[in-house]
Design a protein around this motif. Structure first.
Motif, PDB file in Angstrom:
ATOM      1  N   GLU A  27       5.991  -4.912  -1.230  1.00 28.56           N
ATOM      2  CA  GLU A  27       5.159  -4.460   0.330  1.00 28.56           C
ATOM      3  C   GLU A  27       5.175  -4.838   0.898  1.00 28.56           C
ATOM      4  O   GLU A  27       5.470  -3.697   1.857  1.00 28.56           O
ATOM      5  N   SER A  28       6.885  -5.078   0.948  1.00 30.17           N
ATOM      6  CA  SER A  28       7.636  -5.391   2.522  1.00 30.17           C
ATOM      7  C   SER A  28       8.188  -4.097   2.744  1.00 30.17           C
ATOM      8  O   SER A  28       8.785  -3.838   3.555  1.00 30.17           O
ATOM      9  N   SER A  29       8.748  -4.126   1.110  1.00 28.66           N
ATOM     10  CA  SER A  29       9.970  -2.615   1.346  1.00 28.66           C
ATOM     11  C   SER A  29       8.900  -1.861   1.816  1.00 28.66           C
ATOM     12  O   SER A  29      10.125  -0.367   1.192  1.00 28.66           O
ATOM     13  N   GLY A  30       7.579  -1.412   1.351  1.00 24.52           N
ATOM     14  CA  GLY A  30       6.894   0.110   1.344  1.00 24.52           C
ATOM     15  C   GLY A  30       7.407   0.560   0.174  1.00 24.52           C
ATOM     16  O   GLY A  30       7.027   1.878   0.251  1.00 24.52           O
ATOM     17  N   LEU A  31       8.019   0.426  -1.271  1.00 25.44           N
ATOM     18  CA  LEU A  31       8.111   0.927  -2.616  1.00 25.44           C
ATOM     19  C   LEU A  31       6.743   0.674  -2.643  1.00 25.44           C
ATOM     20  O   LEU A  31       5.603  -0.218  -2.968  1.00 25.44           O
ATOM     21  N   ASP A  32       6.299   2.220  -3.722  1.00 24.36           N
ATOM     22  CA  ASP A  32       5.011   2.069  -4.977  1.00 24.36           C
ATOM     23  C   ASP A  32       6.239   2.101  -5.768  1.00 24.36           C
ATOM     24  O   ASP A  32       6.212   2.580  -7.115  1.00 24.36           O
ATOM     25  N   ARG A  33       4.546   0.680  -6.015  1.00 24.02           N
ATOM     26  CA  ARG A  33       5.495   0.130  -8.225  1.00 24.02           C
ATOM     27  C   ARG A  33       4.625   1.140  -8.393  1.00 24.02           C
ATOM     28  O   ARG A  33       5.110   1.524  -9.980  1.00 24.02           O
ATOM     29  N   ASN A  34       3.580   1.966  -7.740  1.00 26.77           N
ATOM     30  CA  ASN A  34       2.825   2.519  -9.698  1.00 26.77           C
ATOM     31  C   ASN A  34       3.953   4.372  -9.655  1.00 26.77           C
ATOM     32  O   ASN A  34       4.036   5.088 -10.467  1.00 26.77           O
ATOM     33  N   ARG A  35       5.295   4.153  -9.352  1.00 28.52           N
ATOM     34  CA  ARG A  35       5.731   4.967  -8.820  1.00 28.52           C
ATOM     35  C   ARG A  35       7.265   5.551  -9.210  1.00 28.52           C
ATOM     36  O   ARG A  35       7.643   4.278  -8.389  1.00 28.52           O
TER      37      ARG A  35
END
Length: 336
Positions: free
Chosen positions: A294-302
């Motif tokens: 969440e902190s990184s801004g990465l999308d776990r679904n992508r």
């Protein structure tokens, strides 16, 4: 003769029936083509509208972060900056490549500015005069020498790559260099939005539990690198016989051979001058990893773990011999 004349009207009626069928098919094909063109135009308009919305929203958020940095509201600026990173990550699929690159450069600059402001606003130690203590007389009893402590994770020299490096006042690099056959680890507090460098390691196992800004892995041999979410890019250069678990927005691999990559990557991974590198989806985990994502801004679904661009292989009709997918039955699921 009469029979032929009698058959002629029937043949003419059959030909007349065939002609409308051909015209109907042609008209149907024309309408289908027109519908496809209309759908493409609408899709293009939607993408342009999305792009325009992103550009406006990104510029607005960037200005807000810059204002907060100038005002010294660093915690709020960090939170808004995470939202800006997330906006960029979620918009990658419909943005042009140059728009993605510009966005990444802007985010990297703001992260560097945030680190510089944090250093600038840290309270400085007060100066005070201190009286010098007289040296104690030498004792007859000799004290045992303290054992030398192994060097801790400390700022490493910048490799001269990336927008956040080499800038005056930018956040310093941290990491490990020159170790052999060691267990090395950094935690969330040490990694948060830092630029990390791992260099010249031999036979080491490295765990990076936390959210770094960038990661460079350079000239490592026979190492295992397990890394939490990286907000922007990971560069692997000059490595061999390594096992790496990486989650990032961009992955670039140069001059690397005989290595396994378990990746979660938003864009397509890039390899250059590499041989015998294999890929599988990211499976490493640790307590708190969801918070770091969440902190990184990465999308776990992508995750484009299986989309790799080989800059040394330009043939589009044949797969590159330089990389492959790790067979499912051979993939690692338990890392400890």
């Amino acid at each position: 003769m009469e029979a032929a004349r009698a058959a002629a009207p029937g043949a003419e009626r059959g030909a007349a029936a065939v002609l409308p069928e051909r015209l109907q098919r042609r008209e149907a094909e024309r309408l289908q083509g027109a519908e496809r063109q209309r759908q493409r135009r609408e899709a293009r308009v939607v993408e342009e509208e999305r792009s325009e919305f992103f550009i406006a929203a990104f510029a607005r958020e960037r200005e807000a972060v810059e204002g907060l940095l100038a005002a010294g509201a660093l915690e709020e600026a960090a939170a808004r900056l995470q939202g800006l990173q997330k906006l960029l990550t979620e918009s990658v699929r419909f943005l042009a490549a140059y728009e993605v690159r510009q966005g990444q450069e802007a985010v990297a600059r703001l992260q560097s500015d945030l680190g510089a402001r944090r250093q600038q606003l840290q309270p400085k130690k007060k100066f005070a005069f201190r009286t010098l203590k007289k040296e104690a007389a030498p004792s007859c009893e000799s004290r045992p020498a303290e054992p030398a402590r192994p060097p801790a994770a400390s700022p490493a020299p910048a490799p001269g790559y990336g927008p956040a490096e080499g800038e005056p006042g930018g956040p310093p690099l941290c990491g490990f260099s020159g170790f052999e056959d060691e267990e090395l680890e950094l935690g969330p507090a040490e990694l948060l939005q830092r630029d990390v460098l791992l260099s010249e390691l031999r036979g080491c196992r490295v765990r990076l539990r936390g959210n770094a800004n960038t990661l460079r892995v350079r000239d490592c041999r026979g190492c295992t690198v397990l890394c939490g979410p990286v907000s922007t890019s990971v560069l692997v250069d000059g490595c061999s016989d390594c096992l790496l678990a990486l989650a990032c927005q961009q992955l670039r691999t140069h001059r690397t051979r005989s290595s396994l990559f378990y990746v979660q990557v938003t864009s397509r991974a890039v390899i250059e001058d590499c041989t015998k590198v294999s890929f599988a989806p990211y499976t490493w985990s640790y307590p708190g990893i969801e918070r770091d994502f969440e902190s990184s801004g990465l999308d776990r679904n992508r995750n484009n773990w299986n989309l790799v661009d080989d800059f040394d292989w330009l043939a589009s009709d044949m797969p590159s011999p330089n990389w492959s997918l790790i067979p499912e039955q051979e993939r690692i699921n338990c890392w400890e």
